[in-house]
Design a protein around this motif. Sequence first.
Motif, PDB file in Angstrom:
ATOM      1  N   LYS A   1       0.748  -0.817  -0.201  1.00 60.15           N
ATOM      2  CA  LYS A   1       0.422  -0.129  -0.013  1.00 60.15           C
ATOM      3  C   LYS A   1       0.465   1.072  -0.210  1.00 60.15           C
ATOM      4  O   LYS A   1       0.413   2.531   0.021  1.00 60.15           O
TER       5      LYS A   1
ATOM      6  N   ARG B   1       1.178   3.779  -3.256  1.00 59.16           N
ATOM      7  CA  ARG B   1       0.602   2.771  -4.652  1.00 59.16           C
ATOM      8  C   ARG B   1      -0.636   3.735  -5.126  1.00 59.16           C
ATOM      9  O   ARG B   1      -0.950   3.318  -6.737  1.00 59.16           O
TER      10      ARG B   1
ATOM     11  N   ASP C   1      -2.476   9.731  -2.482  1.00 61.82           N
ATOM     12  CA  ASP C   1      -1.583   9.757  -1.967  1.00 61.82           C
ATOM     13  C   ASP C   1      -1.109  10.903  -0.220  1.00 61.82           C
ATOM     14  O   ASP C   1      -1.117  10.213   0.386  1.00 61.82           O
TER      15      ASP C   1
ATOM     16  N   ARG D   1      -9.269   9.125  -1.593  1.00 66.57           N
ATOM     17  CA  ARG D   1      -8.898   8.959  -2.862  1.00 66.57           C
ATOM     18  C   ARG D   1     -10.757   9.281  -3.697  1.00 66.57           C
ATOM     19  O   ARG D   1     -10.440   9.727  -4.479  1.00 66.57           O
TER      20      ARG D   1
ATOM     21  N   ALA E   1      -5.507   2.032  -8.163  1.00 64.61           N
ATOM     22  CA  ALA E   1      -5.018   2.450  -6.672  1.00 64.61           C
ATOM     23  C   ALA E   1      -6.439   1.649  -5.583  1.00 64.61           C
ATOM     24  O   ALA E   1      -6.370   1.359  -4.695  1.00 64.61           O
TER      25      ALA E   1
ATOM     26  N   ASP F   1      -7.195  -1.478  -3.042  1.00 66.63           N
ATOM     27  CA  ASP F   1      -7.257  -0.722  -1.736  1.00 66.63           C
ATOM     28  C   ASP F   1      -8.221  -1.940  -1.368  1.00 66.63           C
ATOM     29  O   ASP F   1      -8.288  -2.172   0.065  1.00 66.63           O
TER      30      ASP F   1
ATOM     31  N   THR G   1      -7.716  -5.518  -1.302  1.00 69.39           N
ATOM     32  CA  THR G   1      -7.197  -5.951   0.636  1.00 69.39           C
ATOM     33  C   THR G   1      -7.693  -5.045   1.396  1.00 69.39           C
ATOM     34  O   THR G   1      -6.517  -4.556   2.722  1.00 69.39           O
ATOM     35  N   HIS G   2      -9.176  -5.013   1.808  1.00 73.69           N
ATOM     36  CA  HIS G   2      -9.096  -4.542   3.100  1.00 73.69           C
ATOM     37  C   HIS G   2      -9.750  -5.197   3.980  1.00 73.69           C
ATOM     38  O   HIS G   2      -9.327  -6.289   4.013  1.00 73.69           O
TER      39      HIS G   2
ATOM     40  N   GLU H   1      -9.854   4.495   6.305  1.00 69.15           N
ATOM     41  CA  GLU H   1     -10.138   3.157   6.237  1.00 69.15           C
ATOM     42  C   GLU H   1     -11.578   3.196   6.229  1.00 69.15           C
ATOM     43  O   GLU H   1     -12.365   3.906   7.922  1.00 69.15           O
TER      44      GLU H   1
END
Length: 530
Positions: free
Chosen positions: A178, A181, A385, A390, A440, A444, A447-448, A526
């Motif tokens: 990450k 990323r 980033d 995002r 990206a 993200d 792969t949470h 998150e």
Amino acid sequence: MAPVPPGIRFLASFNRDQWYKAFTFALTFLLYTSFHLSRKPISIVKSELHKNCSHVMRAPTESISGQQPVLHPELDCSWKPFDRNNYKQLLGAMDYSFLCAYAIGMYLSGIIGERLPIRLYLTVGMLTSGLFTCLFGLGYVYDIHSLGFYVFVQVANGLVQTTGWPSVVTCIGNWFGKGRRGLIMGLWNSHTSVGNILGSLIAGYYVSSNWGLSFIVPGVIIAAMGVICFLFLIEHPNDLKIASAQSSAPSSQKVHKNWNGVNGHKDLYLQYKPGAKTQSWDTELLLGQESIGVCVPVQQQQVVVVKSEAEPSPISFMRALRIPGVVEFSLCLLFAKLVSYTFLFWLPLYITKAAHLDAKKAGDLSTLFDVGGIVGGILAGVISDKMGKRATTCAVMLLLAAPTLYGFSMISQFGLGPTIGMLLVCGGLVNGPYALITTAVSADLGTHKSLKGNARALSTVTAIIDGTGSVGAAVGPLLAGLLSAQGWDQVFYMLMTADFLALLLLLRLVMKEHCSHRKRPGVAVELKEH
């Protein structure tokens, strides 16, 4: 002693893992470049399938002396069946055939891709895509004028091209974490625009003399890249560890791998040739850092048994939809991709009609939109980033894109210079959110933390997001074909409306990002599970 050149010192600073990362980055970049390279020719060839034939004149008949030459527009130089007055609808139907098949196939592709080796799955897809791309070009060689033939080829090609995106995103996600990323994916995703540019240049080179080669050459290229994929693609870093462990074994030892699954776990048995002198090696090379292993001393033993963790099973379609943010970003991409693909398939024809240029010049000029897309994708990754937001990054670019599209529809009438400038700006603002969401953001969400490290979810999540976006990609060019008959202004109004709807769909996530940022400034947001 002579000093070591700076370039050599720079290369020596990379370890083996970094070299393989760079190799995987470059290879997957080239692989997906060839996918877009093979999609672009249809937009260049459209203006050749239906040409402005007013300059074509039949020779005067001999029966009437002194008769002036007779103009025969719509007859002598267009390619049947696209010589009719409803040619825009027919060309739109071809786009819709490809993109509709692509959208439907994408939902299945991610699920299938999780259950098959990526390298083989991607290779088969690229070889068959090369076949169908060449088949379209052979329609010119063998003088085929059946609309059904071209629609069939487009549908078949749309289905097999769905093997590409979930495969390359999963592969690049396996190799890169990450950290940064957005920047890495922004750079990597420029393959879309690079492929479009190369496809435009190749198709434009042949379009006026032999438009069949505009398809055949890209078809050969993607098929050749499929062979390279089969020979060189490394799906996961752990594949290297296994290969390294096998190569480090003494040549006198004969190594067999036998996986035996029991209750979701797998035991790896390493069997040695009886009587051979054996040496132990690090079991981490075989199973990676996440493995839990017990190594039985191998002196005078013939078998080493290593216990691994439970192998993660592929997630279901509904489980993937419950990952927070998947639904919102998927629907946002539907409208963002509608705009992007309308430009992809119709921009050269629009430039031909609006600027009165031939097909080659219009195709060359349309590449500026893709150049702007490269810059926009990289900027979107860097900014997201830096901010850790995002959704907000996408929303700002979408907000700016709508008035820019209106400006492009106006300025394109005022000469070449303003048109070039607006093409670059529009390309950046239109493709920025599209690039960020498909790379990206997809990585993200795939792969949470709610997936508890199940990396096999990435292909399904990517397929859902891009599959939903592909619905918009199918609808946009179709609507453009219908609306352009009433004037190009109607097409631009449709594109601006789509950008506005994409912005609305992100507002909830934008508000959540800002609320979380106030509590934890500087920390990436998150999303919580629904």
